[in-house]
Design a protein around this motif. Structure first.
Motif, short mmCIF file in Angstrom:
data_model
loop_
_atom_site.label_atom_id
_atom_site.label_comp_id
_atom_site.label_asym_id
_atom_site.label_seq_id
_atom_site.Cartn_x
_atom_site.Cartn_y
_atom_site.Cartn_z
N PHE A 154 -86.30 42.07 0.20
CA PHE A 154 -87.33 41.18 0.74
C PHE A 154 -87.86 40.26 -0.35
CE2 PHE A 154 -87.29 45.09 3.17
CZ PHE A 154 -87.32 44.64 4.49
N ARG A 155 -88.33 39.10 0.08
CA ARG A 155 -88.96 38.16 -0.86
C ARG A 155 -90.07 37.39 -0.16
NH1 ARG A 155 -87.26 33.04 0.26
NH2 ARG A 155 -85.30 32.82 1.42
N ILE A 156 -90.95 36.83 -0.95
CA ILE A 156 -92.01 36.00 -0.39
C ILE A 156 -91.39 34.66 0.03
CG2 ILE A 156 -92.67 34.99 -2.62
CD1 ILE A 156 -95.60 35.17 -1.65
N SER A 157 -91.81 34.12 1.15
CA SER A 157 -91.20 32.90 1.67
C SER A 157 -91.72 31.67 0.94
CB SER A 157 -91.49 32.76 3.16
OG SER A 157 -92.86 32.46 3.38
N VAL A 209 -90.82 47.77 -2.84
CA VAL A 209 -92.02 47.12 -2.32
C VAL A 209 -93.02 48.17 -1.85
CG1 VAL A 209 -92.96 45.57 -0.55
CG2 VAL A 209 -90.75 45.05 -1.61
N VAL A 218 -93.10 36.80 4.72
CA VAL A 218 -92.11 37.62 4.03
C VAL A 218 -90.79 37.51 4.77
CG1 VAL A 218 -91.44 39.99 3.44
CG2 VAL A 218 -93.80 39.24 3.10
N LEU A 255 -96.30 40.50 8.74
CA LEU A 255 -95.82 39.74 7.59
C LEU A 255 -94.54 38.98 7.88
CD1 LEU A 255 -96.51 42.25 4.66
CD2 LEU A 255 -97.60 40.02 5.01
N ARG A 256 -93.63 39.61 8.62
CA ARG A 256 -92.37 38.93 8.91
C ARG A 256 -92.48 38.04 10.14
NH1 ARG A 256 -87.45 42.97 8.61
NH2 ARG A 256 -86.38 40.97 8.90
N LEU A 301 -94.84 40.78 -3.96
CA LEU A 301 -93.69 39.87 -3.91
C LEU A 301 -93.97 38.57 -4.66
CD1 LEU A 301 -92.58 40.48 -0.21
CD2 LEU A 301 -91.44 41.27 -2.29
N LEU A 332 -97.88 41.00 -0.14
CA LEU A 332 -97.72 39.61 -0.55
C LEU A 332 -97.92 39.46 -2.05
CD1 LEU A 332 -99.51 37.55 2.27
CD2 LEU A 332 -97.07 37.58 1.72
N LEU A 376 -92.69 46.33 6.86
CA LEU A 376 -91.55 45.46 6.57
C LEU A 376 -90.59 45.34 7.75
CD1 LEU A 376 -90.76 46.61 2.92
CD2 LEU A 376 -92.02 44.58 3.65
#
Length: 379
Positions: free
Chosen positions: A148-151, A101, A131, A125-126, A84, A81, A119
């Motif tokens: 991937f990116r932070i939400s 990452v 994420v 995380l997802r 990202l 986290l 991931l």
């Protein structure tokens, strides 16, 4: 209430993650001398231990605290986290390839391969939604190549944590129930959006065209977990609410014994009309909406058959293009259902369900006003 002590503690956590990322980047250099690599390895171990200790001591509040408890997030999840978050803040392109990452939190190729689970679609995380994969890469199966990116939810949670916007006085935050029918309906709309995102992933055209079986449930697995978590959240808020009889939408769902899938269908049609000005939805889209797999889709066909709960109670009106082929048609909510859900029938609380249905069917079959007055005089 903003507290400098908490702000400094969070700053230290993020700084430790930055340090670990820089050290791991240096250790990736194949020309690095052995003694230097050993020294950096000792630094990684020391800072990793410090990060784990500080994380255990730090008491997160609000959304981050809920995610950490519910999805059992650990030190390594926080590192992802933080990586990202740093990327989002310092780059015009907030997404990172999976290999980058993982490289930021590992020291060698073996460790990178062993941490690919962080991931995957079913990872904490997802599953928590903290994420996400880039929108145009939803079907990417290669963890190393996917971006991937932070939400947005995670960003807001960090922002609140850093700015001290999360209320720390637990006595003030105990009351988490719904204040009124509108708040309850809006939470159901957010839940419905999770169903909608899952449907778009599972019934994406690329998946329909695939030549192998069995991947659609994995595609929606993390969203299914978020859906379950959001149902629990709504249930907990209802338990903390006062006088649930004042919520017409909740009374409506309970009086008609609607299942979760039926509730989501009703909510979809209700807000589609409110937001888009269109009361109609394709029958097949409604079934996609509440199905977690193609197997579910086949099973859920019964929800829109003439003998289904929603159609029998005339909550939904189905207009098929071909007679006897319900999935070819369009569906809309009946007027009485819309009015009830928005609270227009609050004055009829003393009328039980059977009486409401009898009255509804009587009005539907009424031929003219003369028949109504004649029946009124007779009774």
């Amino acid at each position: 209430m903003k507290t400098p002590r908490r702000g400094n503690a969070l700053r230290k956590l993020l700084t430790l993650c930055d340090d670990l990322r820089l050290i791991n980047g240096r250790m990736a250099d194949p020309a690095l001398r052995r003694d230097t690599r050993s020294k950096l390895g000792r630094q990684v171990r020391a800072k990793t231990d410090q990060l784990a200790t500080d994380l255990a001591a730090y008491r997160f509040k609000g959304p981050l605290a809920q995610a950490i408890r519910e999805f059992k997030l650990e030190r390594v999840h926080f590192q992802v986290l933080a990586t990202l978050l740093q990327r989002h803040l310092r780059s015009d392109s907030p997404a990172m390839e999976g290999r980058n990452v993982l490289a930021a939190i590992t020291g060698d190729s073996f460790e990178m391969l062993s941490r690919m689970d962080l991931l995957r679609e079913d990872s904490p995380l997802r599953s928590s939604g903290l994420v996400v994969v880039e929108d145009d890469e939803d079907c990417a199966d290669d963890i190393l190549e996917a971006r991937f990116r932070i939400s947005e939810d995670a960003l807001c949670a960090f922002r609140e944590e850093i700015e001290g916007l999360v209320v720390e006085d637990k006595r003030q935050s105990k009351k988490t129930g719904y204040a009124n029918n509108r708040e309850y309906l809006l939470d159901l709309r957010i839940l419905h959006n999770l169903y909608k995102h899952r449907s778009e992933r599972i019934f994406h055209q690329d998946r329909w065209d695939r030549v192998h079986a069995g991947s659609e449930r994995v595609a929606g697995n993390n969203l299914s977990k978020r859906i379950e978590a959001y149902w629990r959240k709504i249930t907990n808020r209802l338990r903390a609410s006062d006088d649930l009889n004042l919520f017409p939408a909740l009374r409506f769902f309970r009086e008609h014994n609607l299942m979760e899938q039926e509730v989501v269908m009703v909510v979809h049609l209700l807000f589609k009309e409110l937001y888009e000005g269109s009361a109609y939805a394709d029958a097949v889209d409604l079934l996609h909406l509440v199905s977690a797999s193609e197997e579910d889709l086949l099973r859920n066909r019964g929800l829109l058959r003439p003998n289904g709960n929603l159609t029998q109670l005339e909550i939904l009106k189905l207009e098929p293009m071909l007679e006897g082929r319900e999935l070819t048609g369009e569906v809309h909510l009946t007027d009485w259902a819309v009015n009830y859900l928005f609270g227009a029938s609050t004055g009829e609380q003393s009328i039980d369900r059977d009486e409401q249905l009898d009255w509804h069917f009587y009005l539907k079959n009424l031929e003219d006003t003369q028949s109504f007055y004649r029946d009124l005089e007779t009774n």
